[in-house]
Enzyme design. Structure first.
Site, short mmCIF file in Angstrom:
data_model
loop_
_atom_site.label_atom_id
_atom_site.label_comp_id
_atom_site.label_asym_id
_atom_site.label_seq_id
_atom_site.Cartn_x
_atom_site.Cartn_y
_atom_site.Cartn_z
CG HIS A 82 -1.74 1.29 1.28
ND1 HIS A 82 -2.91 1.44 0.58
CD2 HIS A 82 -1.54 2.46 1.95
CE1 HIS A 82 -3.41 2.65 0.81
NE2 HIS A 82 -2.60 3.28 1.63
CE LYS A 187 -9.11 1.18 2.19
NZ LYS A 187 -9.32 2.15 3.28
#
Length: 438
Positions: A82, A187
């Protein structure tokens, strides 16, 4: 648990019990907690912060608000990355196939651009036919057979986070490290990962412009992710200049394919991409350490395996089967391409990278609201980097636009983003520091 008493406790600087945090988030999903109460809680956290255990509980509660992906049956470690976002940051397009070529499975769930930062999904949608919203069966099949898939978030992954973020966005509570941490990691935990590497950026084009803020966020992310049972490391990387020499959607896809095939590789982009790949491979047990992971990542690029996997991923998700070989045939192109000439000479001593990103947005290549359309063809290429010696009238970059008027508007923004001096500046490395895993 009374919501108002829960909020009062955090307002007064108290430490919240994990079960109360989980009950509060469950109440929000079940309509027993109002949006006003969530806004009040967010503001209390904004001013008083959260202990690591509280942030872990909040992250897990938002993860548990929806589905969790199950990758049982795959014989590869499930890995992902990420990024906190930047300009010219097309790392995901190369990173996923590199790690897949080395034996990892990379179900990369990415986002769209907002503000001055670009979005991976917008870049992938430059490719005709490519679906960023496949059904779960195709998503799983692509990851299993190809090794990676770059897609968008489904509505059932951490839905509480999406609602929570919408409230934070309109109540001036976005810039809270515990809330940012929980939002990002909920997430990723729901994605069923076995290992995660975070690219936390600092500099003029980063969400966290100050290095000390970026360091605090990186440390929080690593501590909370590991506290929630997800093996995680983070790299602190520089965003004082665009990472790639191109910024836009189709132009960054072209840059990525050139990188994968070895046609051209921007040095700082290569440093960050390969360092992240090395960390992912080490986390997944596919490399003995980061140095071994780096050797493997270089090999996957040099022998063409990564480029082949990128092409297979594109085809599996609906794109052309010959995209890598014929990308110029498929990628959209702007009507106007013209140089942006430097108004003075000297060394490039500073770049307002955020302004560069906003120039792409002004061309139509980004959005300021989630519902805004994106022009995939426009952007900037050949951006001059920090420390470069330039003569007056030499191109700072080339602008790709739909009209001469929009090209000139973007050119003025680009010229305003560059500062020149008589001596070359000291520049920091692309990878500044590392957090986690020994």
């Amino acid at each position: 648990m009374l919501p108002q008493e829960f909020i009062r406790a955090k307002r007064d600087g108290g430490t919240l019990a994990a079960e109360d945090i989980k009950a509060f988030i469950a109440g929000f999903e079940g309509e027993r907690v109002t949006e006003g109460q969530v806004a009040a809680f967010a503001m209390a956290v904004f001013f008083n912060g959260m202990a690591p255990a509280e942030t872990v509980a909040l992250t897990e509660a938002m993860r548990d608000s929806g589905d969790t992906l199950d990758w049982s049956g795959l014989d590869r470690p499930i890995l992902d990355k990420h990024s906190t976002g930047g300009v010219g940051d097309n790392v995901s397009l190369m990173l996923a196939p590199i790690v897949a070529a080395c034996g990892g499975a990379v179900p990369m769930i990415s986002g769209r651009g907002l503000g001055h930062t670009g979005g991976t999904l917008d870049k992938m949608e430059s490719i005709p036919g490519y679906s960023v919203t496949p059904d779960n069966a195709l998503f799983r099949k692509t990851v299993a057979e190809v090794g990676c898939a770059v897609i968008g978030q489904t509505g059932r992954l951490a839905p509480a986070d999406a609602r929570f973020y919408g409230i934070r966005d309109v109540t001036a509570t976005v810039e809270s490290i515990p809330l940012i941490t929980a939002s990002i990691l909920s997430k990723k935990l729901a994605a069923g990962l076995g290992g995660l590497v975070l690219d936390v950026k600092a500099g003029s084009g980063a969400f966290m412009a100050r290095e000390e803020d970026a360091r605090a966020l990186a440390a929080s992310l690593v501590a909370v992710a590991n506290g929630a049972g997800l093996k995680t490391t983070a790299l602190l990387t520089g965003m004082d200049e665009p990472l790639a020499s191109d910024a836009g959607n189709a132009v960054e896809v072209r840059n990525a394919v050139d990188f994968l095939t070895g046609t051209r590789r921007d040095a700082r982009l290569a440093d960050v991409t390969l360092a992240l790949a090395a960390e992912m491979l080490a986390l997944g047990g596919l490399a003995t350490d980061a140095a071994d992971g780096l050797r493997q990542a270089h090999a996957a690029l040099d022998d063409g395996r990564a480029a082949e996997i990128f092409g297979r991923m594109v085809a599996a998700l609906g794109g052309p089967t010959d995209f890598v070989a014929r990308m110029d045939h498929y990628l959209p192109a702007a009507d106007v391409v013209r140089p942006v000439l430097a108004g003075e000479g000297g060394f490039v001593t500073a770049i307002d990278t955020r302004r560069i990103g906003l120039a792409v947005v002004a061309l139509g290549g980004g959005r300021t609201r989630p519902q805004d359309p994106v022009d995939h063809a426009v952007g900037l290429t050949g951006l001059a980097g920090l420390g470069r010696a330039m003569a007056q009238g030499e191109p700072l970059c080339f602008v790709h636009a739909r009209s001469a008027q929009s090209a000139e508007m973007a050119a003025e923004m680009v010229r305003a983003a560059y500062t020149f001096g008589e001596t070359a500046p000291q520049t920091r490395p692309a990878v500044i520091d590392r957090f986690g895993r020994g």
